[in-house]
Write a protein that holds these residues in place. Structure first.
Motif, mmCIF file in Angstrom:
data_model
loop_
_atom_site.group_PDB
_atom_site.id
_atom_site.type_symbol
_atom_site.label_atom_id
_atom_site.label_comp_id
_atom_site.label_asym_id
_atom_site.label_seq_id
_atom_site.Cartn_x
_atom_site.Cartn_y
_atom_site.Cartn_z
ATOM 1 N N ALA A 82 62.532 118.871 4.874
ATOM 2 C CA ALA A 82 62.509 119.381 6.244
ATOM 3 C C ALA A 82 63.353 118.514 7.170
ATOM 4 C CB ALA A 82 61.064 119.436 6.739
ATOM 5 N N SER A 83 63.359 117.196 6.942
ATOM 6 C CA SER A 83 64.138 116.295 7.795
ATOM 7 C C SER A 83 65.632 116.497 7.607
ATOM 8 C CB SER A 83 63.759 114.843 7.487
ATOM 9 O OG SER A 83 62.397 114.595 7.793
ATOM 10 N N VAL A 84 66.078 116.736 6.373
ATOM 11 C CA VAL A 84 67.515 116.892 6.140
ATOM 12 C C VAL A 84 68.015 118.264 6.580
ATOM 13 C CG1 VAL A 84 67.387 117.793 3.782
ATOM 14 C CG2 VAL A 84 69.340 116.379 4.449
ATOM 15 N N LEU A 85 67.124 119.275 6.619
ATOM 16 C CA LEU A 85 67.548 120.621 7.006
ATOM 17 C C LEU A 85 67.531 120.828 8.514
ATOM 18 C CD1 LEU A 85 65.716 122.868 4.360
ATOM 19 C CD2 LEU A 85 68.087 122.073 4.336
ATOM 20 N N ARG A 86 66.729 120.068 9.246
ATOM 21 C CA ARG A 86 66.535 120.340 10.676
ATOM 22 C C ARG A 86 67.823 120.107 11.465
ATOM 23 N NH1 ARG A 86 62.246 117.506 11.274
ATOM 24 N NH2 ARG A 86 60.874 119.252 10.776
ATOM 25 N N LEU B 119 60.403 99.186 5.034
ATOM 26 C CA LEU B 119 61.636 99.892 5.375
ATOM 27 C C LEU B 119 61.329 101.175 6.159
ATOM 28 C CD1 LEU B 119 63.700 99.522 2.058
ATOM 29 C CD2 LEU B 119 64.167 98.435 4.261
ATOM 30 N N GLU B 120 60.277 101.877 5.778
ATOM 31 C CA GLU B 120 59.915 103.112 6.475
ATOM 32 C C GLU B 120 59.596 102.834 7.938
ATOM 33 O OE1 GLU B 120 57.789 106.251 8.236
ATOM 34 O OE2 GLU B 120 56.848 104.336 7.751
ATOM 35 N N TYR B 121 58.967 101.714 8.199
ATOM 36 C CA TYR B 121 58.657 101.350 9.583
ATOM 37 C C TYR B 121 59.932 101.061 10.380
ATOM 38 C CZ TYR B 121 57.033 98.527 13.497
ATOM 39 O OH TYR B 121 56.816 98.027 14.757
ATOM 40 N N HIS C 189 62.685 104.199 11.475
ATOM 41 C CA HIS C 189 62.381 105.162 12.529
ATOM 42 C C HIS C 189 63.379 105.027 13.676
ATOM 43 C CE1 HIS C 189 58.699 107.268 11.400
ATOM 44 N NE2 HIS C 189 58.313 106.159 10.782
ATOM 45 N N GLN C 190 63.922 103.843 13.859
ATOM 46 C CA GLN C 190 64.968 103.646 14.861
ATOM 47 C C GLN C 190 66.305 104.118 14.293
ATOM 48 O OE1 GLN C 190 65.065 99.756 16.559
ATOM 49 N NE2 GLN C 190 62.835 99.623 16.770
ATOM 50 N N VAL C 191 67.031 104.870 15.109
ATOM 51 C CA VAL C 191 68.279 105.486 14.641
ATOM 52 C C VAL C 191 69.271 104.438 14.167
ATOM 53 C CG1 VAL C 191 70.241 106.901 15.352
ATOM 54 C CG2 VAL C 191 67.938 107.481 16.141
ATOM 55 N N ASP C 192 69.415 103.356 14.913
ATOM 56 C CA ASP C 192 70.377 102.315 14.537
ATOM 57 C C ASP C 192 70.004 101.664 13.212
ATOM 58 O OD1 ASP C 192 71.737 102.854 16.839
ATOM 59 O OD2 ASP C 192 70.826 101.221 17.985
ATOM 60 N N ASN C 193 68.735 101.397 13.015
ATOM 61 C CA ASN C 193 68.314 100.761 11.764
ATOM 62 C C ASN C 193 68.573 101.664 10.563
ATOM 63 O OD1 ASN C 193 67.453 98.487 13.119
ATOM 64 N ND2 ASN C 193 65.305 99.110 13.201
ATOM 65 N N ALA C 194 68.360 102.984 10.732
ATOM 66 C CA ALA C 194 68.641 103.904 9.625
ATOM 67 C C ALA C 194 70.131 103.921 9.285
ATOM 68 C CB ALA C 194 68.160 105.304 9.990
ATOM 69 N N ALA D 178 64.241 108.219 7.694
ATOM 70 C CA ALA D 178 65.620 107.863 8.019
ATOM 71 C C ALA D 178 66.444 109.094 8.403
ATOM 72 C CB ALA D 178 66.266 107.136 6.849
ATOM 73 N N LEU D 179 66.136 110.260 7.822
ATOM 74 C CA LEU D 179 66.902 111.474 8.081
ATOM 75 C C LEU D 179 66.508 112.152 9.387
ATOM 76 C CD1 LEU D 179 66.792 113.010 4.495
ATOM 77 C CD2 LEU D 179 68.829 112.134 5.633
#
Length: 463
Positions: free
Chosen positions: A294-298, A209-211, A214-219, A253-254
């Motif tokens: 860090a991903s959710v705050l950026r 799933l992590e792989y 990385h694509q915006v649509d998949n997330a 994903a974030l």
């Protein structure tokens, strides 16, 4: 009388001897003037290539017409009258049969083995003029782009490109299944949610799933399928490995995905992540959790304000002070630097006349982020300088950038911090030597030069 008789006998003897000598001299000329039926003479090369090579012919006065060229081999062949052999051939007279025989000469025998092997393998070293003309014509036809475009374009396209239905049909015959990313996501989530799935299988599913996310649509597809909730539940697992992999999937994903950031904050993602950072966890788990934070705050001021209101800076300060968390210190300083520079950049762009409702809303949200006062009250002005004590150049660089970003708030604390001044002075001399070495190697704008610029800029601000 005796004398006379003797003189006459002597004269007769001299006459006989002279006659014999005359007869002996005339006989070779007569023989040479006649042609033997089995004599060998030299003729021009029948190939007509203009070379110096000669051929030998066995002449026969009874044979009419052009001579026949005989190619010798490594075995003896009987040579008939009127036949021609190449120069260098070995000719002998068989005393038993009385026939002349021929075979290859010594120089020709050196190359016979290789030539004979090539003939057996079907390779040829000589071609006729007609064969060479046909080959050249074929090469021109193959290299002609007009011929290719007109005669073979459709056929080549049909052979190279195939429809998706044909590929699926062929894969079905091979018992293979072609899945889209959405189908793979749905299958992985079903397997992850199954009660029959083991922990090891869940770990592998999270890595897959992590792989994909990385694509915006998949997330975003993951969120629409309810996968985000499953990932957040994985953070509450009692298995540290599941917590680590779940935080890894969440952070990927974030990243730079506002739609997923909004849904994650609405589902209480920040509270769960801060809880994992504040409690005892392995270092590997906290690294992945901090990555998710860090991903959710950026570039998301709404999440930053929630982060501050839920004591996020206090949690990070405790994490910074913890022993054995050197790698986490650099990550914490990077999070602070990103939050400060984002708000600064937005405040500068806010001065420009941009009439956009979304931009105005972002400015309003950033105005609610009271980060500077939180940094001052949380003691960050004295915590971040500790990174300069490290021997890692990357840590020093991140620390200097964070110190410069906090300078408007912490400038008075910097001036009163004597250890900071000593560290800056020592590091400046050290990096001046490194920059000098870089320039000797031909690097004018190297990495150490960049760190030296940061040091000098910070010293100017403090003075």
């Amino acid at each position: 009388m005796v004398v006379t008789s003797t003189s006459q006998g002597a004269s007769f003897s001299w006459l006989n001897m002279a006659f014999l000598l005359l007869l002996h001299c005339c006989q070779p000329a007569t023989i040479l003037s006649q042609k033997s039926d089995t004599a060998l003479t030299t003729v021009e090369n029948s190939d007509g290539d203009g070379g110096a090579e000669e051929a030998w012919v066995a002449e026969d006065t009874d044979v009419e017409g052009d001579p026949v060229l005989v190619q010798p081999s490594d075995q003896w062949k009987t040579l008939k009258p009127g036949q021609v052999v190449p120069a260098g051939s070995h000719v002998r007279l068989n005393l038993q049969t009385g026939q002349r025989e021929v075979r290859l000469g010594e120089e020709q025998m050196k190359y016979w083995t290789q030539k004979h092997r090539q003939e057996k393998e079907g390779t040829r070293s000589h071609f006729s003029a007609d064969e060479l003309k046909w080959a050249l014509k074929k090469m021109k036809e193959d290299s002609d782009p007009v011929t290719k475009e007109t005669g073979q374009q459709d056929q080549n396209q049909d052979s190279v490109y195939r429809s998706l239905e044909e590929l699926k049909r062929d894969m079905a015959q091979l018992d293979m299944l072609i899945e889209t990313d959405v189908q793979i996501l749905r299958r992985l989530l079903t397997q992850f949610n199954s009660t029959e799935t083991t922990t090891e299988q869940r770990l592998e599913i999270l890595l897959e799933l992590e792989y994909l996310v990385h694509q915006v649509d998949n997330a975003q597809y993951l969120c629409s399928m309810g996968g985000l909730q499953l990932i957040l539940e994985g953070l509450n697992s009692s298995d540290f490995r599941l917590q680590e992999n779940a935080a890894f999937v969440l952070g990927s994903a974030l990243a730079s995905n506002p739609a997923v950031q909004v849904e994650a904050v609405e589902r209480g993602c920040l509270q769960k992540l801060l809880t994992l950072l504040a409690t005892t966890r392995p270092l590997s788990v906290k690294k992945k959790v901090l990555f998710a934070v860090a991903s959710v705050l950026r570039h998301f001021p709404y999440a930053q304000s929630h982060f501050l209101s839920h004591g996020g800076l206090h949690v990070l300060s405790e994490l910074f002070r913890a022993e054995g968390g050197g790698a986490l210190r650099v990550r914490v300083a990077t999070v602070l630097y990103d939050m400060i520079t984002e708000k600064e950049l937005m405040s500068h762009t806010g001065l420009e006349p941009i009439h956009d409702s979304s931009h105005e809303e972002r400015l309003r949200q950033y105005s609610r982020v009271s980060l500077q006062q939180e940094l001052l009250e949380g003691g960050w002005c004295s915590l971040v300088p500790e990174l300069l004590e490290s021997t890692e150049h990357d840590w020093r660089e991140k620390g200097l950038r964070a110190l410069l970003a906090m300078a408007p708030v912490c400038l008075d604390q910097y001036r009163s911090n004597t250890s900071l001044s000593v560290s800056l002075d020592s590091l400046r001399g050290h990096y001046q030597e490194l920059v000098h070495k870089e320039r000797i190697l031909g690097e004018e704008d190297g990495y150490f030069g960049e760190i030296l610029d940061l040091l000098e800029t910070l010293e100017l601000k403090i003075k």
